[in-house]
Design an enzyme around this catalytic site. Structure first.
Site, PDB file in Angstrom:
ATOM      1  N   LYS A   3       6.626  52.854  85.778  1.00 13.63           N
ATOM      2  CA  LYS A   3       6.221  53.497  87.027  1.00 13.63           C
ATOM      3  C   LYS A   3       7.446  54.232  87.583  1.00 13.63           C
ATOM      4  O   LYS A   3       8.536  53.645  87.633  1.00 13.63           O
ATOM      5  CB  LYS A   3       5.741  52.409  87.976  1.00 13.63           C
ATOM      6  CG  LYS A   3       5.081  52.851  89.250  1.00 13.63           C
ATOM      7  CD  LYS A   3       4.542  51.632  90.009  1.00 13.63           C
ATOM      8  CE  LYS A   3       3.691  52.030  91.189  1.00 13.63           C
ATOM      9  NZ  LYS A   3       3.111  50.838  91.868  1.00 13.63           N
ATOM     10  N   SER A  55      -1.645  51.064  92.359  1.00 17.74           N
ATOM     11  CA  SER A  55      -0.891  52.304  92.349  1.00 17.74           C
ATOM     12  C   SER A  55      -0.144  52.552  91.039  1.00 17.74           C
ATOM     13  O   SER A  55       0.340  53.666  90.816  1.00 17.74           O
ATOM     14  CB  SER A  55       0.128  52.311  93.498  1.00 17.74           C
ATOM     15  OG  SER A  55       1.044  51.247  93.357  1.00 17.74           O
ATOM     16  N   SER A  98      -1.485  46.405  92.847  1.00 14.69           N
ATOM     17  CA  SER A  98      -1.125  47.620  92.110  1.00 14.69           C
ATOM     18  C   SER A  98      -0.697  47.407  90.670  1.00 14.69           C
ATOM     19  O   SER A  98      -0.557  48.379  89.922  1.00 14.69           O
ATOM     20  CB  SER A  98      -0.024  48.376  92.851  1.00 14.69           C
ATOM     21  OG  SER A  98      -0.525  48.920  94.038  1.00 14.69           O
TER      22      SER A  98
END
Lengths: 469, 63
Positions: free
Chosen positions: A79, A154, A178
């Site tokens: 990420k 996310s 997430s």
């Protein structure tokens, strides 16, 4: 069989045994990215040179007979909010599109020490706020099982890239689901560790009370290997726990379901649920029983109240971190991010501190009540069918909070409760898409989750399923 | 300026009215939850020490 079809554990073992080189693994991953990323939009940045340099270093080390780390030569991607000194880290935002941090996050540093190599930065919700995988600045991330559908967020790119076989594993972050949501929507194992288990030094913050660092992988063993590399106290993060780190990989290699009491979380988790999602949950319960676990009913209490208490923590802390930019660069934020931050300014200090103050008492009461009745708690990761990107592209309109709330209602309580949660795919699909359960344990009970998760994986074979891309 | 378009949190910045409405709703639910849990807080002398609670709740065998 392509090298990209190997699991992380198989890839690491193959490099160590000399069956193939780290460079061959890296080239296979780069070729896969080139072929598939235009469909998935999982990577926001591919760093070929960095990846090849890392692979060459591992191969040279092996050729020289030097000891290799447990992840030596395995190409990972993360990420795009984990800082690497001097490297771009966009945080999924326009505001940080050119940001180059001066430090390297402890998590990335530890993965590098374990020998892993770095392929690039992965798509994510803007500043990690959003459960769908939409991003106004980099475009939506797409699900490898159906590119018209959301990945969850996310950590959208972490789910899409790992699920799509573009990398062998990825770090995500989890403030309200997430890691677990994209793991669930993309047929992966995703671990939100105990709050404070993994250092957050050098990781973009969203909500310092609720943020967690953790891995998304194809198998339970892969997940344990990654968590083992990053867990443990870090002097650079004074909030990281001093508790010893158990041998997670050993736990995953010793599957055990026989005699384990699995508590079934009902009530809140079944309200407003799609029937097919609950049927998928039930198929997971059946597999656990087949593996030898014993199901027990447990009273989890009022989870809606827990979610209400987590709201001021997320919103107020995010608003605090973003206040300066909201003031100076309001138009550079996407509509959802801006609207959710604005909520944080509306809670009072008394609201916020009350939620903080109550937390130890509520966590203690929950753990003592629930984990006296069961060893591991089971709840759905989400209880809806995977929506399309179009259905959830709702900007800041009146409906977006409801969409967000519904997607993450089953995961958010466990951030406030601090508990470790391992999301795993269900045996039955939900309208052709992966379903997911989460196994939860008492604080620092990650090893118990890996033991049971590995037994569940052996029973269901979920990790042998592969998307047709 | 309407009730829902206040000049806050900064001069020259107005809340999105929809966000304000959602915040009002969330705040109401939150305050109800706090009231439900709110007994005994006068004796909570370490209200922010979540780490203390976690250490006490960890498995005894560390695994």
């Amino acid at each position: 069989m392509s090298l990209t079809d190997l699991t992380l554990a198989q890839a690491a073992a193959g490099v160590a045994a000399g069956e193939f080189t780290a460079m061959e693994l890296t080239e296979a991953a780069l070729a896969r990215i080139e072929a598939v990323n235009p469909t998935l939009n999982a990577f926001v940045r591919v760093e070929e040179e960095t990846a090849r340099e890392g692979a060459a270093a591992v191969d040279a080390k092996r050729a020289a007979g030097q000891p290799l780390g447990p992840l030596a030569g395995v190409p990972l991607a993360h990420k795009d909010m984990y800082y690497r000194e001097g490297g771009l880290t966009t945080c999924g935002s326009k505001i940080r599109r050119e940001f180059r941090p001066e430090v390297t996050s402890t998590a990335l540093g530890r993965l590098a020490e374990a020998g892993a190599t770095y392929l690039g930065g992965l798509n994510m919700a803007e500043f990690a706020m959003g459960p769908t995988g939409h991003n106004e600045h980099f475009g939506p991330c797409r699900n490898p099982w159906d590119p018209a559908r959301i990945t969850g967020g996310s950590s959208s790119g972490s789910g899409s890239a790992t699920g799509g076989r573009l990398c062998y594993g990825a770090l995500g972050s989890d403030t309200g689901g997430s890691i677990r949501l994209p793991a669930g929507f993309c047929n992966l194992a995703g671990m939100k560790p105990t709050q404070t288990r993994v250092s957050r030094f050098g990781v973009m913050g969203l909500s310092f009370s609720l943020d967690n660092v953790g891995p998304l992988t194809r198998t339970v063993l892969d997940n344990a290997l990654m968590l083992a590399a990053i867990a443990g106290h870090d002097p650079l993060d004074p909030t990281s726990a001093p508790n010893p780190v158990p041998d997670y990989a050993a736990a995953a290699r010793a599957p055990k379901a026989a005699g384990v009491r699995v508590g079934v979380a009902r009530g809140f988790f079944e309200e407003d649920a799609d029937e097919l999602a609950l049927a998928a949950r039930d198929s997971a319960l059946g597999s656990l029983v087949s593996a030898g676990a014993r199901l027990v009913e447990v009273d989890v209490g009022d989870m809606a109240r827990i979610n209400a208490l987590s709201a001021p923590l997320t919103a107020s802390e995010a608003a605090t971190l973003h206040a300066h930019w909201l003031r100076e660069r309001r138009e550079d934020y996407g509509a959802q991010m801006r609207a959710r931050c604005e909520m944080g300014f509306r809670f009072s200090a008394v609201d916020y501190l009350s939620a903080v103050q109550l937390r130890p008492r509520i966590v203690t009461a929950f753990v003592e009540r629930v984990f006296s009745a069961c060893d591991v708690l089971l709840a759905p990761t989400f209880n809806v069918a995977t929506p399309t990107i179009e259905e959830t592209d709702v900007g800041s309109s009146q409906g977006f909070e409801e969409v967000i709330s519904r997607l993450s209602r089953c995961t958010r309580p466990f951030n406030y409760l601090t508990l470790p949660g391992l999301a795993l795919p269900t045996p039955e699909a939900v309208l052709g898409m992966p379903g997911s359960i989460q196994l939860l344990a008492r604080p620092f009970g990650e090893a118990a989750l890996y033991r049971l998760g590995a037994a569940y994986e052996a029973e269901t074979g979920f990790s042998s399923r592969s998307p047709d891309l | 300026m309407s009730e829902t378009e206040r000049d806050e949190p900064f001069p020259g910045y107005s809340f999105d009215p929809a966000a304000s409405a959602r915040a009002d709703c969330a705040q109401s639910v939150l305050r109800s939850a706090i009231l439900d849990y709110g007994d005994g807080s006068l004796f909570d002398t370490e209200p922010q020490h979540i780490e203390t609670a976690l250490a006490r709740l960890a498995p005894e065998d560390g695994a």
